[in-house]
Design an enzyme around this catalytic site. Structure first.
Site, short mmCIF file in Angstrom:
data_model
loop_
_atom_site.label_atom_id
_atom_site.label_comp_id
_atom_site.label_asym_id
_atom_site.label_seq_id
_atom_site.Cartn_x
_atom_site.Cartn_y
_atom_site.Cartn_z
N SER A 55 -10.19 13.13 10.67
CA SER A 55 -8.68 13.13 10.03
C SER A 55 -8.28 14.49 10.37
CB SER A 55 -9.09 12.96 8.82
OG SER A 55 -7.92 13.43 7.89
N ASN A 93 -7.13 20.35 3.64
CA ASN A 93 -6.41 19.93 2.62
C ASN A 93 -6.61 20.10 1.04
OD1 ASN A 93 -3.97 18.10 1.96
ND2 ASN A 93 -5.00 16.26 2.00
N TYR A 114 -14.21 15.90 1.76
CA TYR A 114 -13.71 15.01 2.81
C TYR A 114 -13.65 15.87 4.12
CZ TYR A 114 -10.44 11.49 5.13
OH TYR A 114 -9.87 10.64 5.87
P1 NAI Z 1 -9.69 2.03 3.94
O1 NAI Z 1 -9.90 2.63 2.59
O2 NAI Z 1 -8.48 1.03 3.99
O3 NAI Z 1 -10.98 1.00 4.57
C1 NAI Z 1 -11.96 1.82 4.50
C2 NAI Z 1 -13.05 0.80 5.32
O4 NAI Z 1 -14.38 1.19 5.21
C3 NAI Z 1 -13.11 -0.54 4.39
O5 NAI Z 1 -13.38 -1.68 5.46
C4 NAI Z 1 -14.42 -0.39 3.52
O6 NAI Z 1 -15.05 -1.40 3.10
C5 NAI Z 1 -15.22 0.45 4.60
N1 NAI Z 1 -16.28 1.16 4.13
C6 NAI Z 1 -15.95 2.23 3.09
N2 NAI Z 1 -17.33 2.84 2.65
C7 NAI Z 1 -18.27 1.85 3.10
C8 NAI Z 1 -19.66 1.78 3.20
N3 NAI Z 1 -20.56 2.80 2.28
N4 NAI Z 1 -20.17 0.86 3.84
C9 NAI Z 1 -19.63 0.09 4.71
N5 NAI Z 1 -18.22 0.39 4.85
C10 NAI Z 1 -17.52 1.17 4.02
O7 NAI Z 1 -9.57 3.35 4.95
P2 NAI Z 1 -8.56 3.56 6.07
O8 NAI Z 1 -7.22 4.18 5.69
O9 NAI Z 1 -8.53 2.51 6.83
O10 NAI Z 1 -9.52 4.79 6.75
C11 NAI Z 1 -10.26 4.29 7.87
C12 NAI Z 1 -10.75 5.45 8.45
O11 NAI Z 1 -9.63 6.55 8.90
C13 NAI Z 1 -11.54 6.46 7.21
O12 NAI Z 1 -12.75 7.11 7.99
C14 NAI Z 1 -10.70 7.52 7.15
O13 NAI Z 1 -11.21 8.75 6.54
C15 NAI Z 1 -9.84 7.87 8.15
N6 NAI Z 1 -8.34 8.35 8.13
C16 NAI Z 1 -7.58 7.55 7.29
C17 NAI Z 1 -6.42 8.30 7.29
C18 NAI Z 1 -5.32 7.37 6.58
O14 NAI Z 1 -4.14 8.10 6.38
N7 NAI Z 1 -5.31 5.96 6.08
C19 NAI Z 1 -5.85 9.48 7.65
C20 NAI Z 1 -6.95 10.02 8.63
C21 NAI Z 1 -8.24 9.43 8.83
#
Ligand code: NAI
Length: 247
Positions: A141, A148, A154
């Site tokens: 990220s 941040n 994080y």
């Molecule tokens: P989201 O919250 O929409 O989806 C996260 C996914 O990870 C979901 O499928 C959830 O079920 C899964 N997950 C979470 N904890 C888990 C666990 N303990 N075991 C198995 N699965 C688990 O998040 P998003 O936005 O799609 O983010 C994906 C990645 O991108 C993350 O690593 C996040 O930190 C990173 N990211 C996201 C940004 C954003 O603006 N949305 C910005 C920078 C990085």
């Protein structure tokens, strides 16, 4: 390459992971969809199979449980005979200001966002080296690049992925295995949907292309980094943030 590439994607049920899984399937990979609960993964598998014609499989697993995650990777290798692509995408936030952050908030984020990446890479390393091919992508990220407020846990977890990934790249490179970080900026997903409108507007103002990212923007970068063509790209952090940080 005669055999189909096998990809394992964590956090595939929604958001960025879902877009990555769908894109890799469209590129002809067999994708193992990993997330905590089974039902949304079953739906995604059906959607991928009908829209791309590629096969996919489902693996419900809590990645913060090291034994469960290692077993999920081992099962993938025994089911398919190989593992070519590992995308460590699943991640969580537990935001709080430093002075108020609890040990639990710190530990939850570190075990989900950082320890899981170590566990998955350790489990994937041997089969990838044996196959003399591997593409590891760790999703970090921009918070880990520039910090941040409210995200000490994080930002620490995401920043640590950089040094970890460079080390994996150095250890496994001679066996045809690459390891890179993709660092998204603000992407429109469930993780960011509750941000107040004024915060979203101020983010857009900082982004050179004047919009939030879409999950597909990250999936495009991951598709290239995991392709057979990207064998000379390793140990890098590719920031996909619409020109927000440019660092
Ligand atoms: P989201 O919250 O929409 O989806 C996260 C996914 O990870 C979901 O499928 C959830 O079920 C899964 N997950 C979470 N904890 C888990 C666990 N303990 N075991 C198995 N699965 C688990 O998040 P998003 O936005 O799609 O983010 C994906 C990645 O991108 C993350 O690593 C996040 O930190 C990173 N990211 C996201 C940004 C954003 O603006 N949305 C910005 C920078 C990085």
């Amino acid at each position: 390459m005669s055999e189909q590439r096998i990809a394992f994607v964590t956090g595939a049920s929604r958001g960025i992971g879902r877009a990555i899984a769908t894109r890799l399937a469209a590129e002809g990979r067999h994708v193992v969809l990993c997330s905590r609960s089974q039902a949304p993964l079953n739906d995604l598998k059906a959607e991928i199979e009908s829209s791309t014609g590629a096969s996919a499989s489902v693996c419900a697993c809590d990645i913060s449980d090291p034994a469960a995650l290692a077993k999920a990777i081992e099962d993938t290798v025994s089911d398919h005979g190989r593992l070519d692509i590992l995308v460590n995408n699943a991640g969580i936030t537990r935001d709080n200001l430093l002075l108020r952050m609890s040990d639990e908030e710190w530990d939850d984020v570190i075990s989900t966002n950082l320890r899981s990446v170590f566990v998955a890479c350790r489990a994937a390393a041997r089969p990838m080296m044996k196959g003399r091919f591997g593409r590891i992508v760790n999703i970090a990220s921009t918070s880990g690049l520039v910090g941040n407020a409210g995200q000490a846990n994080y930002a620490a977890s995401k920043s640590a992925l950089t040094g970890f990934t460079k080390t994996v790249a150095r250890e496994l490179g001679s066996k045809g295995v690459t390891a890179n970080v993709v660092a998204p900026g603000f992407i429109a997903t469930d993780m960011t949907k509750d941000l107040p409108e004024n915060v979203v507007d101020s983010v857009k103002a900082m982004v050179a292309v004047k919009r939030l990212g879409e999950p597909a923007d990250i999936a495009s970068a991951v598709a290239y980094v995991t392709s057979d063509d990207a064998g000379f790209l390793t140990g890098q952090t590719i920031t996909v943030d619409g020109g927000m940080t440019m660092c």
